[in-house]
Design a protein around this motif. Structure first.
Motif, PDB file in Angstrom:
ATOM      1  N   ARG A   1      -9.326  -9.210 -15.625  1.00 28.13           N
ATOM      2  CA  ARG A   1      -8.312  -8.171 -15.772  1.00 28.13           C
ATOM      3  C   ARG A   1      -6.730  -8.692 -16.281  1.00 28.13           C
TER       4      ARG A   1
ATOM      5  N   ASN B   1       0.887  -1.365   0.044  1.00 26.63           N
ATOM      6  CA  ASN B   1      -0.085  -0.168   0.106  1.00 26.63           C
ATOM      7  C   ASN B   1       0.943   1.206   0.165  1.00 26.63           C
TER       8      ASN B   1
ATOM      9  N   TYR C   1      -2.831  -9.394  -4.098  1.00 26.76           N
ATOM     10  CA  TYR C   1      -3.177  -9.153  -5.357  1.00 26.76           C
ATOM     11  C   TYR C   1      -3.912  -8.260  -5.825  1.00 26.76           C
ATOM     12  N   GLU C   2      -5.069  -8.004  -5.017  1.00 31.59           N
ATOM     13  CA  GLU C   2      -5.693  -6.931  -5.272  1.00 31.59           C
ATOM     14  C   GLU C   2      -5.304  -5.453  -5.042  1.00 31.59           C
ATOM     15  N   ILE C   3      -4.288  -5.207  -4.325  1.00 32.63           N
ATOM     16  CA  ILE C   3      -3.549  -4.209  -3.846  1.00 32.63           C
ATOM     17  C   ILE C   3      -2.563  -3.890  -5.114  1.00 32.63           C
TER      18      ILE C   3
ATOM     19  N   ASP D   1     -10.785 -13.779 -12.884  1.00 31.06           N
ATOM     20  CA  ASP D   1     -10.601 -12.259 -13.209  1.00 31.06           C
ATOM     21  C   ASP D   1     -10.327 -11.670 -14.536  1.00 31.06           C
TER      22      ASP D   1
ATOM     23  N   MET E   1      -3.185  -4.898  -8.203  1.00 34.78           N
ATOM     24  CA  MET E   1      -4.245  -4.853  -9.148  1.00 34.78           C
ATOM     25  C   MET E   1      -4.831  -3.185  -9.281  1.00 34.78           C
ATOM     26  N   SER E   2      -5.327  -2.954  -8.026  1.00 32.09           N
ATOM     27  CA  SER E   2      -5.876  -1.718  -8.001  1.00 32.09           C
ATOM     28  C   SER E   2      -4.911  -0.604  -7.893  1.00 32.09           C
ATOM     29  N   ARG E   3      -3.802  -0.845  -7.581  1.00 31.82           N
ATOM     30  CA  ARG E   3      -2.678   0.370  -7.421  1.00 31.82           C
ATOM     31  C   ARG E   3      -1.834   0.360  -8.648  1.00 31.82           C
ATOM     32  N   ASN E   4      -1.939  -0.511  -9.753  1.00 27.21           N
ATOM     33  CA  ASN E   4      -1.012  -0.521 -10.683  1.00 27.21           C
ATOM     34  C   ASN E   4       0.411  -0.670 -10.458  1.00 27.21           C
TER      35      ASN E   4
ATOM     36  N   HIS F   1      -1.356  -8.757 -17.207  1.00 26.71           N
ATOM     37  CA  HIS F   1      -2.482  -7.906 -17.697  1.00 26.71           C
ATOM     38  C   HIS F   1      -2.980  -8.319 -18.970  1.00 26.71           C
TER      39      HIS F   1
END
Length: 242
Positions: free
Chosen positions: A223, A138, A160-162, A221, A164-167, A240
């Motif tokens: 994405r 983060n 994993y989600e961090i 997913d 992806m969400s934070r590129n 990606h």
């Protein structure tokens, strides 16, 4: 983490006896510097030495880093620095490898990593972040060309989600997640609970469900594109979707 702290970390292989050794013998060997660090890890932290990435995995990760022409690498799960130094070797001189570990299990591993980074000619490319994986992801700034996720399995989905969400993963980068076969327990995850009297059995049973949930999440997913490879304990390669 209390379970892990109380038990030697030893996992059975998903392969018939001798297969992993055969693969090691037919893979380009790692550098003597890494061999010495592996031996030192087995000497100083024998009960946790099974947490080390294998030599064949190190060679594989180095090949991936070279193929994507990595300049920045992020690793979650430093342990004694074996995989970090293995990947740092293939970076350009100006490259950077950020490796993350909170060392809540064994401070001996921390000192081994610090000593290894200080002694290595490639240690200047390594930046150790002593923090929880989720907190570190983060706070770090991407993009990274290669990300190697080998932290505690219950946090992998959040990591994993961090990512992806934070590129954090570069557009043409590769995310590698380790232990995605979890000793084969993904086929029939044991029921976690008090029936497992051995601390390691309790950990294996509990974390198997985390790995199964993560694999299903990634497979569905849109994405990403994903290949779950039968390399050692399972390695998922994720990119990606384009």
């Amino acid at each position: 983490m209390d379970i892990l702290s109380a038990a030697p970390f030893a996992k059975p292989s998903v392969f018939r006896p001798g297969i992993e050794e055969y693969a090691e013998r037919h893979t380009t060997p790692t550098h003597p510097e890494l061999d010495a660090l592996a031996a030192r890890t087995r000497e100083v932290c024998p009960e946790f030495s099974g947490m080390m990435t294998s030599p064949a995995q190190i060679t594989f990760l180095g090949m991936l880093a070279s193929m994507v022409r990595a300049e920045r690498i992020l690793e979650a799960g430093t342990f004694t620095g074996y995989s970090a130094l293995g990947m740092a070797r293939v970076l350009p001189d100006y490259g950077e490898l950020v490796t993350v570990d909170d060392y809540s299990v064994d401070d001996r591993a921390r000192q081994l990593a610090l000593d290894a980074f200080a002694a290595s000619p490639y240690g200047g490319r390594v930046r150790l972040v002593e923090a929880d994986a989720i907190a570190a992801l983060n706070s770090e700034t991407g993009p990274f060309d290669l990300i190697f996720l080998d932290a505690n399995k219950p946090c992998h989905r959040a990591c994993y989600e961090i990512i992806m969400s934070r590129n954090l993963l570069a557009p043409n980068g590769v995310l590698v997640i380790d232990n995605t076969l979890w000793c084969g327990l993904v086929l029939d995850p044991p029921v976690p609970g008090s029936a497992h009297t051995d601390p390691m059995e309790r950990l294996m049973a509990a974390w198997a469900h985390d790995v199964v949930a993560l694999n299903a999440h990634i497979a569905g997913d849109p994405r990403v594109t994903n290949a779950l490879l039968t390399v050692r304990d399972g390695m998922s390669l994720i990119r990606h979707a384009h």
